[in-house]
Design an enzyme around this catalytic site. Structure first.
Site, PDB file in Angstrom:
ATOM      1  N   ASN A   9       0.280  -1.248   0.249  1.00  0.00           N
ATOM      2  CA  ASN A   9      -0.168   0.016   0.290  1.00  0.00           C
ATOM      3  C   ASN A   9       0.968   1.083   0.488  1.00  0.00           C
ATOM      4  O   ASN A   9       1.721   1.410   1.131  1.00  0.00           O
ATOM      5  CB  ASN A   9      -0.865  -0.482   1.495  1.00  0.00           C
ATOM      6  CG  ASN A   9      -1.677   1.212   1.350  1.00  0.00           C
ATOM      7  OD1 ASN A   9      -1.512   2.314   0.751  1.00  0.00           O
ATOM      8  ND2 ASN A   9      -2.310   1.445   2.245  1.00  0.00           N
ATOM      9  N   HIS A  94      -8.981   0.793   4.824  1.00  0.00           N
ATOM     10  CA  HIS A  94      -8.040   0.786   5.522  1.00  0.00           C
ATOM     11  C   HIS A  94      -7.908   2.155   7.011  1.00  0.00           C
ATOM     12  O   HIS A  94      -8.933   3.337   7.158  1.00  0.00           O
ATOM     13  CB  HIS A  94      -6.912   1.486   4.330  1.00  0.00           C
ATOM     14  CG  HIS A  94      -5.409   1.436   5.794  1.00  0.00           C
ATOM     15  ND1 HIS A  94      -5.306   2.559   5.709  1.00  0.00           N
ATOM     16  CD2 HIS A  94      -4.444   0.573   4.752  1.00  0.00           C
ATOM     17  CE1 HIS A  94      -3.776   2.205   7.103  1.00  0.00           C
ATOM     18  NE2 HIS A  94      -3.653   1.066   6.382  1.00  0.00           N
ATOM     19  N   GLU A 166      -5.227  -5.241  10.550  1.00  0.00           N
ATOM     20  CA  GLU A 166      -4.456  -5.001  10.405  1.00  0.00           C
ATOM     21  C   GLU A 166      -4.611  -3.541  11.877  1.00  0.00           C
ATOM     22  O   GLU A 166      -5.065  -2.524  12.169  1.00  0.00           O
ATOM     23  CB  GLU A 166      -3.789  -3.448   9.707  1.00  0.00           C
ATOM     24  CG  GLU A 166      -4.095  -3.934   8.601  1.00  0.00           C
ATOM     25  CD  GLU A 166      -3.760  -2.611   7.316  1.00  0.00           C
ATOM     26  OE1 GLU A 166      -2.236  -2.598   6.869  1.00  0.00           O
ATOM     27  OE2 GLU A 166      -3.585  -1.437   7.202  1.00  0.00           O
ATOM     28  N   SER A 212       3.485  -2.412  10.196  1.00  0.00           N
ATOM     29  CA  SER A 212       5.329  -2.322  10.487  1.00  0.00           C
ATOM     30  C   SER A 212       5.522  -3.759  10.107  1.00  0.00           C
ATOM     31  O   SER A 212       7.381  -4.074  10.703  1.00  0.00           O
ATOM     32  CB  SER A 212       5.580  -2.205  12.183  1.00  0.00           C
ATOM     33  OG  SER A 212       4.775  -1.392  12.152  1.00  0.00           O
TER      34      SER A 212
HETATM   35  P1  13P Z   1       3.149   0.197   7.612  1.00  0.00           P
HETATM   36  O1  13P Z   1       3.833  -1.310   7.427  1.00  0.00           O
HETATM   37  O2  13P Z   1       3.942   1.333   7.125  1.00  0.00           O
HETATM   38  O3  13P Z   1       3.016   0.344   9.258  1.00  0.00           O
HETATM   39  O4  13P Z   1       1.680   0.827   7.014  1.00  0.00           O
HETATM   40  C1  13P Z   1       0.848  -0.674   7.255  1.00  0.00           C
HETATM   41  C2  13P Z   1      -0.121  -0.666   6.513  1.00  0.00           C
HETATM   42  O5  13P Z   1      -0.459   0.677   6.708  1.00  0.00           O
HETATM   43  C3  13P Z   1      -0.403  -1.046   5.226  1.00  0.00           C
HETATM   44  O6  13P Z   1      -2.006  -1.015   4.859  1.00  0.00           O
END
Ligand code: 13P
Length: 249
Positions: A9, A94, A166, A212
């Site tokens: 993303n 999201h 997430e 992350s």
């Molecule tokens: P990070 O991998 O930067 O933590 O972001 C995760 C994310 O929001 C993917 O949609």
């Protein structure tokens, strides 16, 4: 059998030239792999991404979409605009869309319906905030998010749904859910889907983890039986890091 998917993303990063350069590097360095690679650049660069990845085994996805078929919605993008340029996968729900653009589960249910009506595949994001986990309410939050946005769907719709768990507290913070926390939640999600839709749907739905994920923790996270891939933010912006995560399976 469910698919392994690693999706990048790109959020509001990479202009047109940078999009071309990053895709070129991914194409050049990627190894033969059974994991599906998805990239989600910003709307304005989707057509470029589609043209530059044709026949290269990379899926291009949108980061968002409007629920209406069309009309007076200044600044918005419809499902048919996306499919007309061969973008058939869309990320919906999201946490940044929920937090900054006030997207609710009810609205997302509408967006999901529109996407499915257009035969698009949805990568549906959801996750609890830190305050929910601190009071041990995270399972309830996840259950309600899924129920309110997805549990009106028919069994057959699920072949076009990918789930992306997430946890909000792990996004862009460098703090990852531990492999055990990820597996615990992914198993909870799959069990819930099993209860509502039965074994076949539960076994076949891919559940991605996001928050992350980096080259050095991907292997451990992906080694869990109920983690079928990742939705990657920051680490998707560098070809080497992204491909290291893809290769972590
Ligand atoms: P990070 O991998 O930067 O933590 O972001 C995760 C994310 O929001 C993917 O949609």
């Amino acid at each position: 059998m469910r698919k392994h998917i690693v999706a990048g993303n790109w959020k509001m990063h990479k202009n047109n030239q940078e999009t071309i350069a990053l895709l070129e590097e991914i194409i050049e360095k990627k190894e033969a792999n059974t994991t599906e690679i998805v990239v989600a650049p910003t709307f304005v660069n989707l057509l470029t991404a589609v043209e530059n990845t044709k026949g290269k085994g990379i899926t291009v996805a949108a980061q968002n979409m409007h629920q209406a078929e069309g009309g007076a919605f200044t600044g918005e993008i419809s499902a048919s605009m996306l499919t007309s340029i061969d973008v058939k996968t869309v990320i919906l729900g999201h946490s940044e869309r929920r937090a900054y653009f006030h997207e609710t589960d009810a609205l997302l249910a509408n967006k999901v319906d529109t996407a499915l009506k257009h035969n698009m595949r949805v990568i549906f994001c959801f996750g609890e905030e830190l305050k929910d986990r601190q009071i041990d309410n995270h399972f309830k939050v996840i259950e309600y998010q899924l129920r309110d946005a997805l549990f009106h769907l028919e069994k057959s719709d699920w072949s076009n749904i990918v789930l992306a768990y997430e946890p909000v507290w792990a996004i862009g913070t460098g703090e990852t859910a531990s492999p055990a926390q990820a597996q615990e939640m992914h198993k909870f999600i799959r069990t819930l889907i099993d209860k509502v839709y039965g074994h076949e749907v539960a076994d076949n739905v891919s559940i991605l983890y996001g928050g992350s994920v980096k080259p050095d923790n991907a292997k451990e996270i992906f080694s869990n039986p109920d983690v079928d891939g990742g939705l990657i933010g920051g680490a998707a912006l560098k070809a080497e890091d992204f491909l290291a995560i893809v290769n972590a399976f």
